[in-house]
Design an enzyme around this catalytic site. Structure first.
Site: not given
Length: 428
Positions: A145, A240, A268
């Site tokens: 994702y 990613d 994050k």
């Protein structure tokens, strides 16, 4: 007389004006059943819900809170910065501090652009890669994702080398046809894709350690083949690291596996709990982004000073000697303890960790592919989740999400969670 909990009351209210009652789908508890917990506070490794119940937290805001909730140094940095102004829409020196720090820690970063989310980072990096190469085709991997932009909400086609189909309503089929979805950890499939489409592939994007179909570790030959094929064919390799950056080690997955990507996306941890993302990489690629080049990207709140302050304070904490060694050991203590507890009571269960991330599977061995994850016993996980929740231990409310340990978790906290799990397994 039945008493409705405050959590239930809030969820009923939420569904009146918020689709599904949540602002991100996995929060809705639909995978595990029941009503989500509404949290009112957090401190160290613990969160407290609207009913006043405390939980040891193994979600950590889905990864950012590597130092734990409400760390005093992070709060002080946020407070001091906010007192000077929340946003300017103009450059600040703090943005330079963040860019310099990221490029210093990650050797493959020559230049970096700050944005406001991981989705924005991956969307922008893919556009940049396409603009740099002059090609359209994107390769991604099943189960990975990378945010909810249209190019990435694509599922695998009906055959190994068929193009993707939209995985969400609202994604045009004409856009999905530019995305090729391959099985994760399958170097042969990647080689076949390049053999057939190599001169059309602009970019390959991958979660080097997958955290969005539970935790899946990469096979070394898979990442090695990816790097070699991208180099040979002039394609851009994007790691990613929105989730893994500064989570699995001081240099993310790239440092862990010794492979440099052309571009990397971050999020994050670099925001310490506030909305920050970033993408960066080789100078010759990054110089194609506006205002230097023709690839447009912009954002009103990019590099927001309060969010950057939280990220800088968090990253400073991770630079302490032994930080990652202690975090990794504590996370492994959790997974090893859970496996031992399950084995003691004959429960089919496995677990693994990478740095401060972990995966739990109701399967005889840790999965390495999307299909293996899908074969895990989802109902067993749901049963475990609710039993642990009742005992005051908060795990991700889905069998397909990774978990997180923070530096605020102590050995005693980990042991308490293992003891609670053993009681659950004993009653299995």
């Amino acid at each position: 007389m039945t008493t409705t909990s405050r959590n239930d009351q809030l969820f009923a209210r939420a569904q009146r004006h918020i689709p599904g009652g949540v602002n991100s789908p996995v929060r809705a508890f639909r995978s595990v059943g029941g009503a989500p917990r509404f949290f009112v506070s957090g401190s160290g490794p613990r969160v407290t819900d609207a009913d006043g119940k405390s939980y040891l937290d193994y979600v950590c805001s889905w990864g950012p809170l590597i130092a734990g909730h409400a760390h005093p140094e992070v709060l002080a940095a946020v407070s001091e910065t906010a007192a000077k102004g929340l946003s300017f829409g103009a450059p600040t020196e703090m943005e330079l501090d963040m860019a310099d720090l990221l490029c210093d820690i990650l050797p493959m970063l020559d230049m970096v652009r700050l944005v406001s989310s991981g989705t924005e980072a991956t969307m922008s990096a893919i556009r940049l890669a396409r603009g740099y190469t002059g090609r359209d085709l994107l390769v991604k991997f099943e189960g990975c994702y990378h945010g909810h932009s249209d190019s990435l909400l694509v599922k695998a086609g009906s055959g190994l080398l068929t193009f993707g189909n939209p995985d969400s309503a609202g994604v045009p089929a004409d856009l999905a046809k530019h995305t090729l979805v391959l099985p994760y950890n399958d170097a042969a499939a990647l080689e076949a894709a390049f053999a057939e489409h190599g001169d059309k592939i602009a970019v390959v994007i991958v979660e080097a350690v997958v955290g969005n179909m539970n935790l899946i570790a990469p096979k070394p030959e898979f990442l090695k083949a990816m790097r070699e094929l991208c180099t040979k064919n002039g394609s851009v390799l994007i790691f990613d690291e929105v989730m893994t950056g500064f989570r699995v080690g001081p240099q993310g997955a790239q440092g862990l596996f010794g492979i440099d990507a052309d571009l990397v996306t971050l999020g994050k941890v670099i925001g310490g709990g506030l909305p920050v993302g970033a993408f960066g990489g080789k100078r010759e690629i990054m110089e194609k982004i506006a205002p230097l080049g023709p690839v447009y990207q912009a954002g009103t709140l990019s590099g927001n000073p309060v969010a950057v302050a939280a990220g800088l304070a968090t990253l400073k904490l991770t630079r302490a000697p032994g930080f990652y060694e202690t975090l990794s050991a504590r996370t492994k203590r959790l997974t090893d303890g859970l496996v031992a507890a399950a084995k003691k009571h004959g429960v089919v269960f496995s677990a693994q960790s990478v740095g401060g991330m972990f995966g739990l599977y109701f399967a005889p061995e840790c999965p390495a592919t999307y299909d293996a994850v899908m074969a895990c016993d989802k109902e067993a996980f749901n049963r475990f989740f609710h039993a642990m929740l009742d005992a005051g231990h908060y795990f991700a409310p889905s069998a397909f999400e990774a978990g997180f340990v923070s530096a605020a978790h102590t050995d005693a906290d980990i042991d308490a969670t293992i003891a609670a799990a053993e009681a659950v397994f004993a009653a299995w």
